[in-house]
Enzyme design. Sequence first.
Site, PDB file in Angstrom:
ATOM      1  N   GLU A  28      34.665  65.676  13.386  1.00  0.00           N
ATOM      2  CA  GLU A  28      33.813  66.500  13.974  1.00  0.00           C
ATOM      3  C   GLU A  28      32.491  65.573  14.065  1.00  0.00           C
ATOM      4  O   GLU A  28      32.037  65.157  12.997  1.00  0.00           O
ATOM      5  CB  GLU A  28      33.448  67.694  13.084  1.00  0.00           C
ATOM      6  CG  GLU A  28      32.532  68.743  13.996  1.00  0.00           C
ATOM      7  CD  GLU A  28      32.069  69.907  13.138  1.00  0.00           C
ATOM      8  OE1 GLU A  28      32.733  70.078  11.948  1.00  0.00           O
ATOM      9  OE2 GLU A  28      31.243  70.677  13.629  1.00  0.00           O
ATOM     10  N   ARG A 256      41.804  63.256  -0.789  1.00  0.00           N
ATOM     11  CA  ARG A 256      40.358  62.811  -0.393  1.00  0.00           C
ATOM     12  C   ARG A 256      40.011  61.710  -1.280  1.00  0.00           C
ATOM     13  O   ARG A 256      40.224  61.683  -2.397  1.00  0.00           O
ATOM     14  CB  ARG A 256      39.337  63.831  -0.456  1.00  0.00           C
ATOM     15  CG  ARG A 256      39.372  64.907   0.240  1.00  0.00           C
ATOM     16  CD  ARG A 256      38.266  66.142   0.229  1.00  0.00           C
ATOM     17  NE  ARG A 256      36.879  65.478   0.505  1.00  0.00           N
ATOM     18  CZ  ARG A 256      36.743  65.787   1.731  1.00  0.00           C
ATOM     19  NH1 ARG A 256      37.403  66.471   2.587  1.00  0.00           N
ATOM     20  NH2 ARG A 256      35.493  65.504   2.235  1.00  0.00           N
ATOM     21  N   LYS A 266      29.070  65.119   4.698  1.00  0.00           N
ATOM     22  CA  LYS A 266      28.009  65.157   5.706  1.00  0.00           C
ATOM     23  C   LYS A 266      27.017  65.916   5.723  1.00  0.00           C
ATOM     24  O   LYS A 266      25.939  65.775   5.995  1.00  0.00           O
ATOM     25  CB  LYS A 266      28.865  65.206   7.234  1.00  0.00           C
ATOM     26  CG  LYS A 266      29.674  64.176   7.726  1.00  0.00           C
ATOM     27  CD  LYS A 266      30.164  64.406   8.872  1.00  0.00           C
ATOM     28  CE  LYS A 266      31.524  65.228   8.939  1.00  0.00           C
ATOM     29  NZ  LYS A 266      32.173  65.279  10.152  1.00  0.00           N
TER      30      LYS A 266
HETATM   31  P1  ATP Z   1      32.509  66.354   5.284  1.00  0.00           P
HETATM   32  O1  ATP Z   1      33.195  67.175   4.377  1.00  0.00           O
HETATM   33  O2  ATP Z   1      31.750  65.010   4.791  1.00  0.00           O
HETATM   34  O3  ATP Z   1      31.810  66.908   6.368  1.00  0.00           O
HETATM   35  P2  ATP Z   1      34.786  66.516   6.956  1.00  0.00           P
HETATM   36  O4  ATP Z   1      36.220  66.441   6.479  1.00  0.00           O
HETATM   37  O5  ATP Z   1      34.301  67.872   7.545  1.00  0.00           O
HETATM   38  O6  ATP Z   1      33.877  65.728   6.175  1.00  0.00           O
HETATM   39  P3  ATP Z   1      35.731  65.571   9.531  1.00  0.00           P
HETATM   40  O7  ATP Z   1      34.764  65.048  10.604  1.00  0.00           O
HETATM   41  O8  ATP Z   1      36.207  67.100   9.831  1.00  0.00           O
HETATM   42  O9  ATP Z   1      34.786  65.562   8.273  1.00  0.00           O
HETATM   43  O10 ATP Z   1      36.893  64.515   9.150  1.00  0.00           O
HETATM   44  C1  ATP Z   1      37.657  63.850   9.851  1.00  0.00           C
HETATM   45  C2  ATP Z   1      38.849  63.355   8.957  1.00  0.00           C
HETATM   46  O11 ATP Z   1      38.469  62.681   7.689  1.00  0.00           O
HETATM   47  C3  ATP Z   1      39.595  64.380   8.534  1.00  0.00           C
HETATM   48  O12 ATP Z   1      40.711  64.183   8.839  1.00  0.00           O
HETATM   49  C4  ATP Z   1      39.348  64.571   7.207  1.00  0.00           C
HETATM   50  O13 ATP Z   1      40.395  64.769   6.379  1.00  0.00           O
HETATM   51  C5  ATP Z   1      39.103  63.366   6.999  1.00  0.00           C
HETATM   52  N1  ATP Z   1      37.934  62.878   5.643  1.00  0.00           N
HETATM   53  C6  ATP Z   1      36.905  63.699   5.521  1.00  0.00           C
HETATM   54  N2  ATP Z   1      36.412  63.308   4.363  1.00  0.00           N
HETATM   55  C7  ATP Z   1      37.175  62.635   3.566  1.00  0.00           C
HETATM   56  C8  ATP Z   1      37.295  61.970   2.442  1.00  0.00           C
HETATM   57  N3  ATP Z   1      36.268  62.086   1.497  1.00  0.00           N
HETATM   58  N4  ATP Z   1      38.446  61.307   2.171  1.00  0.00           N
HETATM   59  C9  ATP Z   1      39.590  61.028   2.807  1.00  0.00           C
HETATM   60  N5  ATP Z   1      39.480  61.542   4.250  1.00  0.00           N
HETATM   61  C10 ATP Z   1      38.562  62.286   4.537  1.00  0.00           C
HETATM   62 MG    MG Z   2      35.474  68.918   8.621  1.00  0.00          MG
END
Ligand code: ATP
Ligand code: MG
Length: 548
Positions: A28, A256, A266
Amino acid sequence: MNFIEEIVENDLKAKLNDGRIQTRFPPEPNGYLHIGHVKAICMDFGIAKKYGGVCNLRFDDTNPAKEDTEYVDSIMRDIRWLGFEWGQVFYASDYFDQLYELAIRFIKEGKAYVDEQTAEQIAEQKGSPTEPGKESPFRNRPIEENLRLFEQMQAGEIPEGKMVLRAKIDMANPNMHFRDPIIYRIITSHPHHRTGRKWNVYPMYDFAHGQSDYFEGVTHSICTLEFVVHRPLYDWFIDQFVPQGEYRPHQYEFNRLNITYTVMSKRKMLQLVKEGLVAGWDDPRMPTVCGLRRRGYTPSSIHTFIDRIGYTKVEGTIDLGLLEHVIREDLKETAPRMCAILEPIRLVIDNYPEGKEETIVAENIDGKPELGTREMPFGRELFIERQDFREEGSKDFYRLSPGGREVRLKNAYIIQAVSCEKDENGNITVVHATYDPNSKSGTEGGNRKVKSTINWVSAEKAVPAELRLYDRLFSVEDPSASDKDFRELLNPDSLKVLTAMVEPALKTAKQQDHFQFLKQGYFVVDDDSTAEHLVFNRTASLKDNWQK
Ligand code: ATP
Ligand code: MG
């Protein structure tokens, strides 16, 4: 081989999807990428690369209130820096028309309704995993009314927050995500970074994600474990418009990445940036990709880290020490070892001829002439580390003290301290020593062994440099586990700035060049560094100082 590679290999053997492998990385664009995302990136791009498939980039841009092109650009830059190439670039917003049509279809088939309750009321009726939820009073309104209201929502006639579109599924389902999930909401407060003011309603992430995978032809939709419970809902949405037996994406989940002394979110990182608690998304203390780069992490060290931690189905937390370990291992063999004097004190060699200057040719890494050499000007006056001199010596102090032991100046001569000068406050300002002219390194006398070696730079030729000594951003292992706000758990010593005197050879160092400053740690040239004002960031200390 990790468990997802096993799945892919089995699918290839079974000729699923005619042997086609297509993955995607779906960020995102509401913040910068962090090291957690890198774990997902290495999986998504890694699978495509290893099995001759393609990995596309898809921006999941369903919430205009939080998203921006600044983030889109940074995400692309960071993925390229990591060494990956995507196939195509897609946006969930490319599918807004299709998703809107699908929502209309759901309404017409009696599978969606407009709810006028507040978010709080809807949440109250959700029930719990063991108790069924309560049906909304709007659940059974006529199809025509739903259509009319949803069109009014999109026409901008309904204020934000007054109505939502919900899928009509099952308020008693043990999977809470099936309890009439919201699939569309009104957002009029912000324009969308790509579609501007075209839309007043936006699909929820859950209503966009699985369908986007389907529209693109993704075969293996890989994500993290928190989406396991969403998977049946994604499948249900697809089942409503794709006949059984036809192609559909399959979702697989891995654990994760969490790291000690780090917040991996984020939202929290944005707070740190917005509130000025760090210097920006690329502050070298941030776990963002651009922060790690600026700190001096190399793409290869980050890949090594991801390989070491692996992929499983069990959540856990990785020791930050491992990340620091891989960059030390990476730089140990390649970073030139140079002198930087952090707390300089002047050393005068009384028996060295005044006005004389020698040039010492020093290997960048001892014993590895193939990694190059550099010239170090040597003269009568040098800077050494203040702590390498003590007025009162002792049996266990091996460095300089008046009348004490002999010490070798790295790559140069053996010296012995004779006295020191002090200012009116009693602070030592100058150390006097004598040298043995026959002890020069590289000559026969250079083989004479003494107990310790100290670093030095020419007092006349050395240049000042700003050194930013970074350390862990948080002072507790798990900032998320504390009752305190994470901002109260910041390590007050995470940045110390000082002016050091460095060898003149460093004047020509370029951005992103790596060095080991002898006895001090690994450093990288900062993006702000210029020939007139050198700036080095400490990437890592030489040893793990946090080891319990
Ligand atoms: P955050 O919680 O930091 O905002 P998010 O999951 O909302 O992260 P996205 O932009 O939706 O962020 O994530 C894009 C991809 O990265 C998704 O497939 C998600 O599963 C993966 N991802 C995000 N954080 C992690 C993590 N800590 N470890 C592994 N993969 C991750
Ligand atoms: Mg997300």
